[in-house]
Structures are given as structure tokens and as C-alpha cells.
Design an enzyme around this catalytic site. Structure first.
Site, mmCIF file in Angstrom:
data_model
loop_
_atom_site.group_PDB
_atom_site.id
_atom_site.type_symbol
_atom_site.label_atom_id
_atom_site.label_comp_id
_atom_site.label_asym_id
_atom_site.label_seq_id
_atom_site.Cartn_x
_atom_site.Cartn_y
_atom_site.Cartn_z
ATOM 1 C CD GLU A 1 -2.990 -1.104 2.237
ATOM 2 O OE1 GLU A 1 -4.205 -0.914 2.059
ATOM 3 O OE2 GLU A 1 -2.494 -1.340 3.362
ATOM 4 C CD GLU B 1 -3.892 -6.046 3.551
ATOM 5 O OE1 GLU B 1 -3.118 -5.096 3.693
ATOM 6 O OE2 GLU B 1 -4.055 -6.651 2.458
#
Length: 310
Positions: free
Chosen positions: A160, A180
Site C-alpha cells: 500500500e 489482508e
């Protein structure tokens, strides 16, 4: 145009007014004194006002040089201002070896402070984000070009952070993914928004739903990174490529680089007509600069320009 748009009846007037507000908001991000070009809203700015637009806000703290190569080795973030032929390049090195560069409150706080300082430093031309921990990677909303150099793992928050950069380069042995969903959560640092914008919605969904991890070659094939390199003996092939790119950016006009980045970023979030208006507004801000005049003079005199970011 703004007054006419407000007065225009119906949906067309509403659309035009909305576009004018979007462009005005884009200019507002450039700092005090910025205005739209005359064809849109108001007169073009003078060079003195332009200079204030990039200066630090009145009463604000000056850029702190505490983030430099002089910081202690145990610090989680190392900020190095390169010198000599690399002057203008800043390297943000993440250094949490004991935690495999996972994000902590302290690291996020340090990143935030470093970003705030770099935003107002007109001497900074390009920023490279890399890992100081071998084999692991883990920008920020910065006005200058940012390059993520991925020489190892970039999973979850690490990817990210890389997605927040303008350009990503990686070693072929690097591993990247938003994993995730394996932990019954979703990417929470911009991954669900930036990954689809980088590689397309369908493929982004596939990667997030499967928590798939890609190597450098696979990441290049799907458009996640711009360059892939065979890893070298030192383990810093991606960093070396990022440094080459940053050197390629250095000779260009610093004001133009910042405005070009803004025009691209803002234009990608709106329709084409509004994007073209944003481009016109941004282009207008380069006209009264000393750098533009220096570029023309250097071309006439057949020499390299000496830009000062003014």
C-alpha cells in the site's frame, strides 16, 4: 466561466459549476495566491504571488534537517539527502528489522513528520522510498515525484505504501501482494482504491480476493510496477534503478514537475473535459515563473538550464 455556469439553467449549468469548483479546488491545493487562468476564473497570477504559493506557510516550521543521514542507526525511519550529482534526491529508508518493517505508531508519526518537512522543501526534486532491511520493503501525498524501490517483500501495508508512490520498480525476486483477506480483514491503507486504479478493477478484485502474492515478473506483467530487474549481489537492484530514474528527473524544471504531477493526479479523478480545464489551470501557473524564462534562454544559448524552482 464560473459566473456563467452558476447562472446557466438546468443540468448543464450544474455540471459546469461543479467542474469550476473542482478546478478551483485543484488550484487551492497549490497554495495561497494560485488562480485559474483568465479563460476560467480571474487573472493569471504574477511571479511574486507564484513564489509565495510554494513557500512554507507563514508561521509554519521550517523543514527540519533532523531527518538526515546523521540519524541514529536504531531509528525506524532514515532520511538521507543525497549530495553532489545526486543533489535534490531524498531517500526515505524504512528500518524496522526486528518487526520486518511492519508499520508502528512511531513509524507512521515519523513518516508524517518527514512528509510535512519535504513538502515545503523546494530543493527536493525526487523522493525514493526503500527498505533499509535486506529482503523487505516495508508516498505519501508529496508534491514531487516519488519512486518505490522494492527489493524484497512488500505485503499488505508495504505494498500500500508502494501504491501511494508515483512509480514502482522491483527486483524479479521481490514478493508483492495485498494479503489482508487471509486475516479476515481488508486492505485499510488505500489498497482497495489504489490497486484498481493501477491495474484495473477486475484484476484487483482477483488479487485481493485470493490474497495472491506476485513476484517481480508477474507484477510487471499486470502493470503493478514499471520496471523489473534481476536482483544483484548487493540485493539493491530496484534501488539502483530508482536512483537512475531520479537522476533522469533532476535536470527538469522543478516547478513544472510539481505542476505536472498535480495535473495528472487530479485529472485522473474527473471526466476529460474537467481534466483539460485542470491542465489549463496548471499550465497557466508555469508561465510567469523564472524557470520558464531560464529554459527559453538556455535553449537559445544552447546550454543546460539552471533551474531554481522559482
Amino acid at each position: 466561466m464560473a459566473a456563467a455556469a452558476v447562472a446557466a439553467p438546468g443540468a448543464l449549468g450544474t455540471l459546469q459549476a461543479g467542474r469550476a469548483r473542482l478546478v478551483a479546488a485543484c488550484c487551492a491545493r497549490l497554495g495561497p495566491g494560485w488562480r485559474l487562468p483568465g479563460s476560467l476564473m480571474g487573472p493569471r497570477v504574477a511571479s511574486a504571488i507564484w513564489a509565495r504559493g510554494w513557500a512554507a506557510a507563514a508561521g509554519g516550521s521550517a523543514p527540519r534537517r533532523g531527518y538526515s543521514s546523521e540519524v541514529k542507526t536504531e531509528d525506524e525511519l532514515r532520511v538521507r539527502y543525497l549530495e553532489e550529482e545526486n543533489r535534490g534526491i531524498v531517500v526515505l529508508g524504512i528500518n524496522r528489522a526486528y518487526a520486518k518493517n511492519s508499520f508502528s505508531k512511531n513509524l507512521i508519526k515519523m513518516l508524517s513528520k518527514a512528509v510535512d518537512a519535504l513538502k515545503s522543501d523546494k530543493k527536493v526534486r525526487t523522493i525514493i522510498v526503500r527498505s533499509e532491511v535486506p529482503g523487505i520493503f516495508c508516498a505519501a501525498n508529496l508534491p514531487v515525484p516519488t519512486i518505490a524501490a522494492i527489493d524484497g517483500l512488500a505485503l499488505g501495508g508495504g505494498l500500500e505504501l508502494a501504491l501511494a508512490c508515483d512509480i514502482r520498480v522491483a527486483a524479479s525476486s521481490a514478493k508483492m501482494g495485498l494479503v489482508e483477506t487471509k486475516l479476515a480483514i481488508i486492505p485499510g491503507g488505500g489498497g482497495t482504491q489504489r490497486l484498481p486504479r493501477a491495474i484495473g478493477m477486475s484484476l484487483a478484485k482477483e488479487l485481493i480476493f485470493s490474497a495472491r502474492v506476485l513476484d517481480g515478473q508477474e507484477a510487471k506483467a499486470v502493470g503493478l510496477i514499471s520496471h523489473v530487474l534481476e536482483q544483484n549481489q548487493e540485493g539493491d537492484a530496484a534501488y539502483c534503478k530508482a536512483l537512475d530514474l531520479a537522476r533522469e528527473f533532476l535536470p527538469q524544471g522543478p516547478v513544472a514537475m510539481r505542476v505536472a504531477k498535480l495535473a495528472i493526479n487530479q485529472g485522473m479523478e474527473v471526466d476529460l473535459v474537467t481534466g483539460l480545464a485542470i491542465e489549463e489551470a496548471c499550465y497557466a501557473q508555469t508561465i510567469p515563473t523564472k524557470d520558464r524564462l531560464e529554459g527559453l534562454l538556455a535553449f537559445k544559448e544552447k546550454r543546460s538550464p539552471r533551474y531554481k524552482g522559482e
